[in-house]
Write a protein that holds these residues in place. Structure first.
Motif, PDB file in Angstrom:
ATOM      1  N   ALA A  50       3.036  -3.531 -10.481  1.00 33.34           N
ATOM      2  CA  ALA A  50       3.093  -1.797 -10.392  1.00 33.34           C
ATOM      3  C   ALA A  50       3.020  -1.366 -11.832  1.00 33.34           C
ATOM      4  CB  ALA A  50       4.228  -1.434  -9.624  1.00 33.34           C
ATOM      5  N   SER A 198       7.425  -6.738  -2.631  1.00 28.49           N
ATOM      6  CA  SER A 198       7.552  -5.132  -2.612  1.00 28.49           C
ATOM      7  C   SER A 198       7.436  -4.756  -1.278  1.00 28.49           C
ATOM      8  CB  SER A 198       6.663  -4.462  -3.529  1.00 28.49           C
ATOM      9  OG  SER A 198       6.876  -3.009  -3.549  1.00 28.49           O
ATOM     10  N   ASP A 200       7.014  -1.490  -0.940  1.00 30.21           N
ATOM     11  CA  ASP A 200       6.091  -0.341  -1.068  1.00 30.21           C
ATOM     12  C   ASP A 200       4.553  -0.510  -0.433  1.00 30.21           C
ATOM     13  OD1 ASP A 200       4.094   1.428  -2.423  1.00 30.21           O
ATOM     14  OD2 ASP A 200       5.353   1.837  -3.921  1.00 30.21           O
ATOM     15  N   ASP A 201       4.097   0.237   0.324  1.00 36.45           N
ATOM     16  CA  ASP A 201       3.042   0.113   1.005  1.00 36.45           C
ATOM     17  C   ASP A 201       1.744  -0.173  -0.052  1.00 36.45           C
ATOM     18  OD1 ASP A 201       4.138   0.709   3.343  1.00 36.45           O
ATOM     19  OD2 ASP A 201       3.307   2.820   3.547  1.00 36.45           O
ATOM     20  N   ALA A 202       1.786   0.335  -1.024  1.00 37.04           N
ATOM     21  CA  ALA A 202       0.761  -0.001  -2.016  1.00 37.04           C
ATOM     22  C   ALA A 202       0.590  -1.375  -2.475  1.00 37.04           C
ATOM     23  CB  ALA A 202       0.989   0.942  -3.175  1.00 37.04           C
ATOM     24  N   TYR A 203       1.774  -2.301  -2.578  1.00 42.03           N
ATOM     25  CA  TYR A 203       1.828  -3.653  -2.997  1.00 42.03           C
ATOM     26  C   TYR A 203       2.045  -4.640  -1.988  1.00 42.03           C
ATOM     27  CZ  TYR A 203       1.836  -0.490  -6.999  1.00 42.03           C
ATOM     28  OH  TYR A 203       1.626   0.750  -7.906  1.00 42.03           O
ATOM     29  N   THR A 205       3.062  -7.424   0.682  1.00 45.00           N
ATOM     30  CA  THR A 205       2.454  -8.372   1.584  1.00 45.00           C
ATOM     31  C   THR A 205       3.064  -8.712   2.894  1.00 45.00           C
ATOM     32  OG1 THR A 205       3.569  -9.717   0.324  1.00 45.00           O
ATOM     33  CG2 THR A 205       1.289  -9.781  -0.324  1.00 45.00           C
ATOM     34  N   LYS A 212       6.440  -6.589   6.821  1.00 45.62           N
ATOM     35  CA  LYS A 212       6.398  -6.830   5.245  1.00 45.62           C
ATOM     36  C   LYS A 212       7.344  -7.665   4.772  1.00 45.62           C
ATOM     37  CE  LYS A 212       5.710  -1.736   4.077  1.00 45.62           C
ATOM     38  NZ  LYS A 212       5.943  -0.484   3.764  1.00 45.62           N
ATOM     39  N   SER A 218      11.137  -5.628  -8.716  1.00 38.22           N
ATOM     40  CA  SER A 218      10.250  -6.361  -9.399  1.00 38.22           C
ATOM     41  C   SER A 218      11.045  -7.333 -10.410  1.00 38.22           C
ATOM     42  CB  SER A 218       9.540  -5.402 -10.098  1.00 38.22           C
ATOM     43  OG  SER A 218      10.171  -4.549 -11.014  1.00 38.22           O
TER      44      SER A 218
END
Length: 259
Positions: A50, A198, A200-203, A205, A212, A218
């Motif tokens: 991020a 993470s 967070d939808d952006a990162y 796996t 998720k 982090s």
């Protein structure tokens, strides 16, 4: 739509009933016959996906992934989403039960484990890799922080779920028939890919249920991400010399019996 509903129901059933192994396989287990001897590729990921301006993970070197596990310090860190591919003197083969194990340098804390997780993939030709199906039942409501821990019994087929000197075992029979490009009796490459961890939808796996995977994140340090200590071989293809010796031995036995 029906497929998605079916998957959701299946995941709910697994979540309610599953409890996976609480311990891995000890580095001193006599079933190990060898260890990774080479590194085919090392691709470091960022310390924090991020915030890429922090740079890439840099702790350790590729050679730290070779040989028997050394514990806390002798590891190579992958960073967020990084990967490493190791090779072996003799190919791994599908034998009874588990065939190899991957070691990280996590540590036990209060019954849980500070665990940085990784996907595991194998290949026979070094080009086509096939990933073991994984499951993570860790809650995804709250992000596990940089020094948080997780319950290993809620994780399956993700390397690093156990503390240092306890390897996560893998059984090649699970990939039997997945592709004609993979020979489970001649696996020459094992790749570990860091799970970003993470929620967070952006990162994020995901495991094989589309869930998720929440692990400590982090970790914006030089040692961030999965830390590979070793890959141990349980079942290997015998060296040609060994096969020749075995054949000669059998021939001698048969000859004596005839006499």
């Amino acid at each position: 739509m029906r497929a998605l509903v079916g998957l959701a129901v299946l995941f709910a059933t697994v979540s309610a009933n599953a409890q996976f192994a609480a311990h891995g396989i000890s580095a001193s287990d006599p079933s190990f016959t060898g260890w990774a001897t080479g590194v085919n590729n090392l691709t470091r990921g960022p310390m924090n996906i991020a915030n890429p301006s922090l740079g890439f993970a840099s702790y350790g070197s590729a050679s730290d992934a070779l040989g028997a596990p050394g514990g806390w310090s002798g590891v190579v860190s992958l960073g967020d989403g990084g990967s490493i591919t190791v090779t072996f003197d003799q190919p791994i083969t599908d034998g009874p039960g588990d065939d190899f194990a991957v070691f990280e340098n996590g540590f036990a804390t209060g019954g849980n484990v500070f665990a940085e997780l990784g996907f595991v993939e194998v290949s026979s030709n070094g080009t086509d890799f096939f990933r073991f199906q994984s499951t993570s039942l860790t809650q995804t409501t709250t992000q596990l922080g940089a020094f948080a821990s997780l319950d290993p019994t809620k994780v399956h087929n993700l390397a690093g779920q156990f503390p240092e000197l306890e390897g996560t075992p893998f059984d090649l029979s699970e990939l039997s028939g997945v592709s004609n490009l993979l020979d489970v009796n001649a696996v020459r490459y094992v790749r570990v890919v860091d799970v970003v961890g993470s929620i967070d939808d952006a990162y994020a796996t995901y495991d094989n249920f589309g869930h998720k995977i929440n692990d400590p994140w982090s970790t914006p340090f030089a040692s961030g991400g999965f830390d590979l200590d070793a890959v141990g071989v349980i079942h290997a293809v015998p060296e040609p010399g060994s096969l020749t010796a075995l054949a000669l031995g059998l021939a001698l036995i048969l000859r004596r019996r005839k006499r």
